[in-house]
Design a protein around this motif. Sequence first.
Motif, PDB file in Angstrom:
ATOM      1  N   THR A  52     -16.642 -39.011 -12.833  1.00  0.00           N
ATOM      2  CA  THR A  52     -15.715 -40.101 -13.139  1.00  0.00           C
ATOM      3  C   THR A  52     -15.914 -41.174 -12.080  1.00  0.00           C
ATOM      4  N   TYR A  53     -16.118 -42.420 -12.501  1.00  0.00           N
ATOM      5  CA  TYR A  53     -16.392 -43.476 -11.530  1.00  0.00           C
ATOM      6  C   TYR A  53     -15.977 -44.832 -12.097  1.00  0.00           C
ATOM      7  N   GLN A  54     -15.557 -45.719 -11.196  1.00  0.00           N
ATOM      8  CA  GLN A  54     -15.092 -47.038 -11.615  1.00  0.00           C
ATOM      9  C   GLN A  54     -16.266 -48.017 -11.613  1.00  0.00           C
ATOM     10  N   ILE A 199     -20.409 -48.539  -5.819  1.00  0.00           N
ATOM     11  CA  ILE A 199     -19.221 -47.984  -6.477  1.00  0.00           C
ATOM     12  C   ILE A 199     -18.382 -47.285  -5.420  1.00  0.00           C
ATOM     13  N   LYS A 200     -17.136 -47.667  -5.324  1.00  0.00           N
ATOM     14  CA  LYS A 200     -16.253 -47.177  -4.259  1.00  0.00           C
ATOM     15  C   LYS A 200     -15.380 -46.000  -4.699  1.00  0.00           C
ATOM     16  N   GLU A 209     -18.235 -27.726  -7.474  1.00  0.00           N
ATOM     17  CA  GLU A 209     -18.606 -28.370  -6.210  1.00  0.00           C
ATOM     18  C   GLU A 209     -18.329 -29.865  -6.354  1.00  0.00           C
ATOM     19  N   VAL A 210     -17.513 -30.418  -5.466  1.00  0.00           N
ATOM     20  CA  VAL A 210     -16.908 -31.736  -5.677  1.00  0.00           C
ATOM     21  C   VAL A 210     -17.225 -32.708  -4.537  1.00  0.00           C
ATOM     22  N   VAL A 211     -17.495 -33.956  -4.906  1.00  0.00           N
ATOM     23  CA  VAL A 211     -17.505 -35.069  -3.952  1.00  0.00           C
ATOM     24  C   VAL A 211     -16.551 -36.127  -4.498  1.00  0.00           C
ATOM     25  N   ALA A 212     -15.615 -36.579  -3.670  1.00  0.00           N
ATOM     26  CA  ALA A 212     -14.635 -37.573  -4.105  1.00  0.00           C
ATOM     27  C   ALA A 212     -14.597 -38.730  -3.120  1.00  0.00           C
ATOM     28  N   ASN A 213     -14.425 -39.927  -3.657  1.00  0.00           N
ATOM     29  CA  ASN A 213     -14.390 -41.114  -2.817  1.00  0.00           C
ATOM     30  C   ASN A 213     -13.386 -42.115  -3.397  1.00  0.00           C
ATOM     31  N   GLY A 214     -12.671 -42.810  -2.510  1.00  0.00           N
ATOM     32  CA  GLY A 214     -11.735 -43.829  -2.970  1.00  0.00           C
ATOM     33  C   GLY A 214     -10.530 -43.242  -3.663  1.00  0.00           C
ATOM     34  N   VAL A 215     -10.186 -43.831  -4.805  1.00  0.00           N
ATOM     35  CA  VAL A 215      -8.981 -43.414  -5.527  1.00  0.00           C
ATOM     36  C   VAL A 215      -9.287 -43.144  -6.996  1.00  0.00           C
ATOM     37  N   SER A 216      -8.380 -42.431  -7.633  1.00  0.00           N
ATOM     38  CA  SER A 216      -8.509 -42.112  -9.051  1.00  0.00           C
ATOM     39  C   SER A 216      -7.989 -43.272  -9.891  1.00  0.00           C
ATOM     40  N   GLU A 217      -8.017 -43.083 -11.203  1.00  0.00           N
ATOM     41  CA  GLU A 217      -7.499 -44.109 -12.113  1.00  0.00           C
ATOM     42  C   GLU A 217      -6.017 -44.379 -11.891  1.00  0.00           C
ATOM     43  N   LYS A 218      -5.312 -43.422 -11.315  1.00  0.00           N
ATOM     44  CA  LYS A 218      -3.885 -43.590 -11.028  1.00  0.00           C
ATOM     45  C   LYS A 218      -3.637 -44.289  -9.693  1.00  0.00           C
ATOM     46  N   ARG A 219      -4.737 -44.753  -9.051  1.00  0.00           N
ATOM     47  CA  ARG A 219      -4.658 -45.435  -7.739  1.00  0.00           C
ATOM     48  C   ARG A 219      -4.124 -44.492  -6.662  1.00  0.00           C
ATOM     49  N   LEU A 220      -4.408 -43.218  -6.816  1.00  0.00           N
ATOM     50  CA  LEU A 220      -3.977 -42.213  -5.849  1.00  0.00           C
ATOM     51  C   LEU A 220      -5.205 -41.465  -5.325  1.00  0.00           C
ATOM     52  N   PRO A 221      -5.083 -40.840  -4.155  1.00  0.00           N
ATOM     53  CA  PRO A 221      -6.195 -40.014  -3.666  1.00  0.00           C
ATOM     54  C   PRO A 221      -6.547 -38.938  -4.691  1.00  0.00           C
ATOM     55  N   TRP A 222      -7.807 -38.586  -4.746  1.00  0.00           N
ATOM     56  CA  TRP A 222      -8.236 -37.544  -5.668  1.00  0.00           C
ATOM     57  C   TRP A 222      -7.591 -36.217  -5.282  1.00  0.00           C
TER      58      TRP A 222
END
Length: 350
Positions: A52-54, A199-200, A209-222
Amino acid sequence: MTIHNARKKKAIWQLPFLILLIVGTILVILQQKNMPYQHDEGFVFGTVYHVTYQSDDNLKSEIEAELKKVDDEFSMFNKQSSVTAFNQKGRLTMSPMFEEVYQMAADINRETNGSFDITVAPLVNAWGFGFKNQQMPTSQDVKDMLRHVGMDKLTVVTNGYKAAKELRKKDQAVMLDFSAIAKGYGSDRVARLLRHHDIKNFMIEIGGEVVANGVSEKRLPWKIGVAKPGDDSLNTNDELQTVLNVTNKAMATSGNYRNFYYKGGKKYAHTIDPKTGYPVQHNLLSATVIADRCAQADAYATSFMVMGIDKAKKVLKKHPELKAYLIYSDHKGNYSTWYSEGLIDARKRE
C-alpha cells in the motif's frame, strides 16, 4: 534611519516571501492529502505480498520486477536461481545483491553464535519442512547431517581484475537456504524502490515481514498486529495479542505455534536448532523484531526462536538498535509477554 525603522522595513520586505512559503506549504499538504493510495498484491516466495503506497502512479509492474530479482537470486524453488546454481555446482560468482544478503547472514550468524544459519537446509528438509519427507531422521542421521552444517564450511575468494567475489563450498554436501531472510530482504528492496520514486507513505508486507513508512490512509502511524499464539496449524485464528505502531521501521515475526506437524503422536516445531540438529523445545512461542531493515528483523526473529527467551534477551541487550516483542508460555502454561523498553501496544496509546 533608526534601528527600529530598519527592522520594520526589513520585516515588510520579508513578508511576501513568508506568505509565498505558507501558501506553498499549504498547497503541498493539500496535494499530498488528495493523492490516492495504491493497493497492490500478488504471489511471491511461496506466499502472498501486499503493498500500500501513496502515489498518483501505480507501480505494480516495477514492484513485481524488483521481487523477481530477489526470487531469481534466493529461491530454492526456482531452478534458475543463483542459490540453486550454488547448491548444485558448489561455487558462485556473487552479484551485488547476493553478496549483500550473504554478508548480512554471516554477520547475524556471528552475532547469534550460530543460531541463525543459512546452511541448515538439509536438517529442515529431513525433519519434514520445506521439501516434505515422510521418513523421520534417526539420531545417526542427525549426526551425519550436522557434519555438513555451519557457515565455516563456506569461503569467499576474490577473482579476476574486477575483484569479483566468488562463494565456494569447502564441503560439497553443504546446501544454502535463504528462506529466513529473503522475504524480509524482498520487503526492503520494494521499500528502496518506493523511496527512489520519492514516495513517503507506504506499507509493504510479504508473508508477515513488514516495512512501513510515513502514515496510512487514515493519516495515522501504521499499526501492525501480532497474532496471539494458538494450537492452530491451519492459521484460522486471527485473534491479536497486540498491535504495534511501526513507522519508519521494519518488523518481522517468527513463531512455532502455527508451524508444526504431528507424527507418531508427537508435535514437531518448524524451527530447527543448527547446533543440535533437532526441532527446538522451549517455551518461546513467538518472536517479533523491529529493526531498521526487514532482512535483519526477519533473521533475528528466526534466531530468537532457536535461542529461547533468555538468550534472545542477551542479544537484544548487545544490540539496542533492535526491539522485540516476545510471547512465551510461563510455568503454569499461560501466555506471558516480554518486550523491549519503549515498545508499547498501540491500542494503549489511543
